[in-house]
Write an enzyme that holds these catalytic residues in place. Structure first.
Site, mmCIF file in Angstrom:
data_model
loop_
_atom_site.group_PDB
_atom_site.id
_atom_site.type_symbol
_atom_site.label_atom_id
_atom_site.label_comp_id
_atom_site.label_asym_id
_atom_site.label_seq_id
_atom_site.Cartn_x
_atom_site.Cartn_y
_atom_site.Cartn_z
ATOM 1 N N ILE A 1 -8.791 26.410 13.247
ATOM 2 C CA ILE A 1 -9.209 24.528 14.197
ATOM 3 C C ILE A 1 -10.754 24.814 13.554
ATOM 4 O O ILE A 1 -11.341 23.784 12.479
ATOM 5 C CB ILE A 1 -8.886 24.099 15.040
ATOM 6 C CG1 ILE A 1 -7.573 24.484 14.757
ATOM 7 C CG2 ILE A 1 -9.159 22.665 14.688
ATOM 8 C CD1 ILE A 1 -6.416 23.660 16.379
ATOM 9 N N ALA B 1 -9.505 18.251 20.501
ATOM 10 C CA ALA B 1 -8.616 19.716 21.614
ATOM 11 C C ALA B 1 -8.576 18.841 23.025
ATOM 12 O O ALA B 1 -6.974 19.266 23.038
ATOM 13 C CB ALA B 1 -10.661 20.744 21.762
ATOM 14 N N ARG B 2 -9.112 19.427 24.081
ATOM 15 C CA ARG B 2 -8.794 19.016 25.403
ATOM 16 C C ARG B 2 -9.216 17.973 26.317
ATOM 17 O O ARG B 2 -10.120 18.183 26.550
ATOM 18 C CB ARG B 2 -7.748 20.542 26.515
ATOM 19 C CG ARG B 2 -6.979 21.202 25.891
ATOM 20 C CD ARG B 2 -5.634 20.161 26.059
ATOM 21 N NE ARG B 2 -4.516 21.542 25.395
ATOM 22 C CZ ARG B 2 -3.833 21.248 24.761
ATOM 23 N NH1 ARG B 2 -4.487 20.461 23.208
ATOM 24 N NH2 ARG B 2 -3.052 21.906 23.783
ATOM 25 N N ASP C 1 -8.940 12.675 20.850
ATOM 26 C CA ASP C 1 -7.516 12.271 20.348
ATOM 27 C C ASP C 1 -6.979 13.257 21.403
ATOM 28 O O ASP C 1 -5.951 13.522 21.646
ATOM 29 C CB ASP C 1 -7.327 13.450 18.798
ATOM 30 C CG ASP C 1 -5.630 13.537 18.783
ATOM 31 O OD1 ASP C 1 -4.798 12.534 18.874
ATOM 32 O OD2 ASP C 1 -5.205 14.970 18.944
ATOM 33 N N GLU D 1 -2.780 12.985 30.115
ATOM 34 C CA GLU D 1 -2.355 12.179 29.089
ATOM 35 C C GLU D 1 -0.804 11.405 29.883
ATOM 36 O O GLU D 1 -0.213 12.182 30.168
ATOM 37 C CB GLU D 1 -1.960 12.980 27.903
ATOM 38 C CG GLU D 1 -3.602 12.727 27.595
ATOM 39 C CD GLU D 1 -3.442 14.316 26.300
ATOM 40 O OE1 GLU D 1 -2.092 14.747 26.262
ATOM 41 O OE2 GLU D 1 -4.293 14.412 26.012
ATOM 42 N N HIS E 1 -3.097 11.709 21.046
ATOM 43 C CA HIS E 1 -2.611 13.459 20.375
ATOM 44 C C HIS E 1 -2.639 13.812 19.969
ATOM 45 O O HIS E 1 -0.756 14.580 19.980
ATOM 46 C CB HIS E 1 -3.173 13.807 21.655
ATOM 47 C CG HIS E 1 -3.417 15.308 22.226
ATOM 48 N ND1 HIS E 1 -3.380 16.050 23.599
ATOM 49 C CD2 HIS E 1 -3.498 16.324 21.160
ATOM 50 C CE1 HIS E 1 -3.684 17.150 23.601
ATOM 51 N NE2 HIS E 1 -3.596 17.183 22.220
ATOM 52 N N GLY F 1 -3.250 15.178 16.777
ATOM 53 C CA GLY F 1 -4.378 15.795 16.091
ATOM 54 C C GLY F 1 -3.085 16.545 14.721
ATOM 55 O O GLY F 1 -2.737 16.802 13.889
#
Length: 304
Positions: A152, A228-229, A253, A258, A277, A279
């Protein structure tokens, strides 16, 4: 017939074709640990495909036939890998399957921040015309610092390079890095970047890496992008840095918890552009991740 449990409500038809001959059991989009333990006890799967939620030691213990846990995507931080290793269960990820989708989302968020896309759109809809007062940021010749140079990160780097941006990157594990990315240490990322974009997996070592100290080292007016996270970012420190003007804007994102909880302070901050989230959630990536997960688990089961 052996069973595969999917922590989701569906799987791409192309993946199901590969898994013909296995009984497929779907846990739904919000499976709890209790739901999964009950499913594992009932079906004793040989494999779990992870789309949503976590896979814990208790689930593994409820499925003595379990040989492989396949991630529908790349991030395996929701899987207890230590527990899996102790039980001889292999954990595999569909590396690169959603690289294009996530890199494009990173680009979209970076551009949205630099060009005030969301804010200007909202003001236009309310009858404003800010041409005489608004100046956006031109990204050509600016420096973007990438933390993580996997599939990525490198794809995003290629797009940023094509825009005329200077690309620097940090990744102690990266190999064969293209020459348009200058590999640097983490302090250089913070110090020199006009945009910082995160593309690394979440580990115990890097949890909260983008904290008050790191943000304080950054250029004033830096843009932060995270596809990412969420756990990589100290959310309180980021909010404070945005309120203080140290960070101009952020495109996010992923989040620490979450879905985003109601009343989260990010929801009231205009200079944070958010997406849920998604992406890696495109039609193409859905197929690629499903097929990747299926192939990975079949490879493990063939040698089990």
């Amino acid at each position: 017939m052996s069973t595969i449990v999917v922590t989701g409500a569906d799987l791409a038809p192309q993946a199901l074709e590969l898994l013909d001959g296995y009984e497929m059991v779907y846990a739904g989009k919000t499976p709890t640990e209790e739901d999964m333990v009950a499913l594992c006890r009932r079906h004793n799967p040989v494999a779990i495909i992870v789309r949503y939620g976590k896979v814990t030691a208790a689930m593994m213990d409820a499925a003595p036939a379990l040989k492989v846990i396949a991630k529908h995507g790349t991030g395996t931080d929701t899987i207890d890998k230590v527990a899996a290793k102790a039980r001889g269960i292999e954990v595999v990820a569909a590396v690169g399957a959603n690289a294009a989708a996530v890199a494009e989302q990173s680009l979209a968020l970076m551009l949205a921040c630099a060009k005030s896309v969301v804010e200007l759109n909202d003001r236009m809809h309310h009858g404003h015309w800010d041409k005489a007062t608004h100046k956006s940021l031109e990204l050509g010749s600016r420096t973007v610092g990438l933390v993580g140079l996997g599939a990525i990160g490198q794809r995003f780097a290629r797009m940023a390079d094509a825009m005329g941006m200077r690309v620097i990157g940090f990744d102690p594990y990266a190999k064969d890095v293209p020459d348009y990315i200058k590999v640097v240490d983490l302090d250089t990322i913070w110090r020199e970047s006009d945009v910082v974009s995160l593309h690394c997996p979440l580990t115990d070592d890097n949890r909260g890496m983008l904290n008050a100290t790191a943000l304080g080292k950054c250029k004033r007016g830096v843009i932060i992008v995270n596809t990412a996270r969420g756990g990589l970012v100290d959310e309180g420190a980021l909010l404070a840095a945005i309120q203080a003007g140290q960070v101009a804007s952020a495109g996010l994102d992923s989040f620490a918890i979450e879905p985003l909880t109601a009343g989260h302070p990010f929801q009231k901050q205009e200079r944070i552009v958010m997406s849920p989230h998604i992406g890696g959630v495109t039609g193409d990536a859905y197929v690629n991740m499903g097929v990747g997960a299926a192939r990975n688990l079949l490879a493990v089961l063939a040698h089990a």
